[in-house]
Design a protein around this motif. Structure first.
Motif, PDB file in Angstrom:
ATOM      1  N   GLN A 165      21.820  -1.968  48.577  1.00 25.61           N
ATOM      2  CA  GLN A 165      21.795  -1.457  49.953  1.00 25.61           C
ATOM      3  C   GLN A 165      21.753  -2.575  50.993  1.00 25.61           C
ATOM      4  N   GLN A 166      21.789  -3.819  50.507  1.00 24.00           N
ATOM      5  CA  GLN A 166      21.759  -5.004  51.368  1.00 24.00           C
ATOM      6  C   GLN A 166      20.512  -5.016  52.255  1.00 24.00           C
ATOM      7  N   LEU A 167      19.391  -4.657  51.636  1.00 21.43           N
ATOM      8  CA  LEU A 167      18.104  -4.659  52.312  1.00 21.43           C
ATOM      9  C   LEU A 167      17.344  -5.937  51.968  1.00 21.43           C
ATOM     10  N   LYS A 168      16.425  -6.306  52.834  1.00 17.77           N
ATOM     11  CA  LYS A 168      15.582  -7.457  52.553  1.00 17.77           C
ATOM     12  C   LYS A 168      14.299  -6.967  51.900  1.00 17.77           C
ATOM     13  N   GLY A 169      14.119  -7.315  50.636  1.00 22.69           N
ATOM     14  CA  GLY A 169      12.926  -6.919  49.920  1.00 22.69           C
ATOM     15  C   GLY A 169      11.884  -8.025  49.917  1.00 22.69           C
ATOM     16  N   HIS A 170      10.645  -7.628  49.795  1.00 25.69           N
ATOM     17  CA  HIS A 170       9.544  -8.584  49.700  1.00 25.69           C
ATOM     18  C   HIS A 170       8.558  -8.036  48.681  1.00 25.69           C
ATOM     19  N   GLU A 171       8.024  -8.910  47.839  1.00 31.33           N
ATOM     20  CA  GLU A 171       7.052  -8.478  46.839  1.00 31.33           C
ATOM     21  C   GLU A 171       5.741  -9.230  47.013  1.00 31.33           C
ATOM     22  N   ILE A 172       4.643  -8.467  47.027  1.00 31.47           N
ATOM     23  CA  ILE A 172       3.328  -9.083  47.016  1.00 31.47           C
ATOM     24  C   ILE A 172       2.942  -9.331  45.562  1.00 31.47           C
ATOM     25  N   ARG A 173       1.717  -9.785  45.320  1.00 28.39           N
ATOM     26  CA  ARG A 173       1.349 -10.207  43.969  1.00 28.39           C
ATOM     27  C   ARG A 173       1.361  -9.035  42.986  1.00 28.39           C
ATOM     28  N   GLN A 174       1.550  -9.375  41.718  1.00 28.13           N
ATOM     29  CA  GLN A 174       1.610  -8.366  40.657  1.00 28.13           C
ATOM     30  C   GLN A 174       0.263  -7.677  40.487  1.00 28.13           C
TER      31      GLN A 174
END
Length: 209
Positions: free
Chosen positions: A182-191
């Motif tokens: 979807q050409q989105l900017k994803g961000h992940e916090i800690r597992q």
């Protein structure tokens, strides 16, 4: 109440505590009643964390109905609002809740009620990422899923139930691919880790008791 992020909201998905219908994968070790008590304990733990942190308003999204006394007691104790989950699949229910939240708030985070590893700082980081540039924020889980999703616009394509293997170790990978597609900017916090199996419960008891 004064909130640090009044333009954000945290939604918590929660099932009614009915013995034999919650935390059933703990039942080889626990009785149905004991598994239900674990569900109640975990729910109250995360709601107390959110209440005491006063980051933003909290909504409890209930299943199958908000009419259970348990939900009414939680609303009174933790000053949160109660909302009815829809009758779609999991992705549809999540999408409907998020979209409802976006009608009143700029950022919406959605979690379950069985992830004791989430901290106040995790929620702050997720909200900050959405405020900065992220379109979708995830908190990956050790089992291949995720325990938190945050958005600032509706994301039906990311959450679609079609070809989404909910409850498997592929959920996170499929979600990441959908974000990319979807050409989105994803961000992940800690597992993170949640409580599904008896070994998870043992880990919780060892680390939080």
């Amino acid at each position: 109440m004064l909130y640090q992020y009044p333009d954000s909201v945290i939604q918590v998905f929660c099932k009614a505590p009915v013995a034999g219908q919650v935390k059933t994968r703990l039942m080889p070790v626990l009785s149905a009643e004991q598994a239900m008590q674990v569900h109640i304990e975990l729910t109250e733990r995360v709601l107390k964390l959110l209440h005491d942190a006063a980051l933003c308003p909290v909504q409890l999204w209930c299943s199958p109905t908000i009419e259970f006394d348990f939900f009414q007691q939680l609303a009174a104790t933790y000053r949160l609002s109660l909302h009815q989950q829809s009758h779609y699949g999991l992705g549809g229910r999540m999408s409907a809740a998020l979209n409802t939240g976006l009608q009143c708030f700029k950022q919406v985070l959605l979690i379950g009620c069985d992830c004791p590893s989430l901290t106040t700082e995790d929620f702050k980081q997720a909200i900050a990422a959405l405020k900065h540039s992220a379109d979708v924020v995830l908190a990956p889980a050790e089992d291949g899923g995720y325990v938190l999703i945050g958005v600032k616009q509706p994301q039906a394509a990311v959450l679609s139930d079609v070809d989404m293997p909910w409850g498997t170790a592929q959920v996170l990978a499929v979600t990441r691919e959908r974000i990319k597609r979807q050409q989105l900017k994803g961000h992940e916090i800690r597992q993170q880790w949640d409580i599904d199996m008896p070994e998870d419960l043992a880990r919780y008891r060892a680390n939080f008791k």
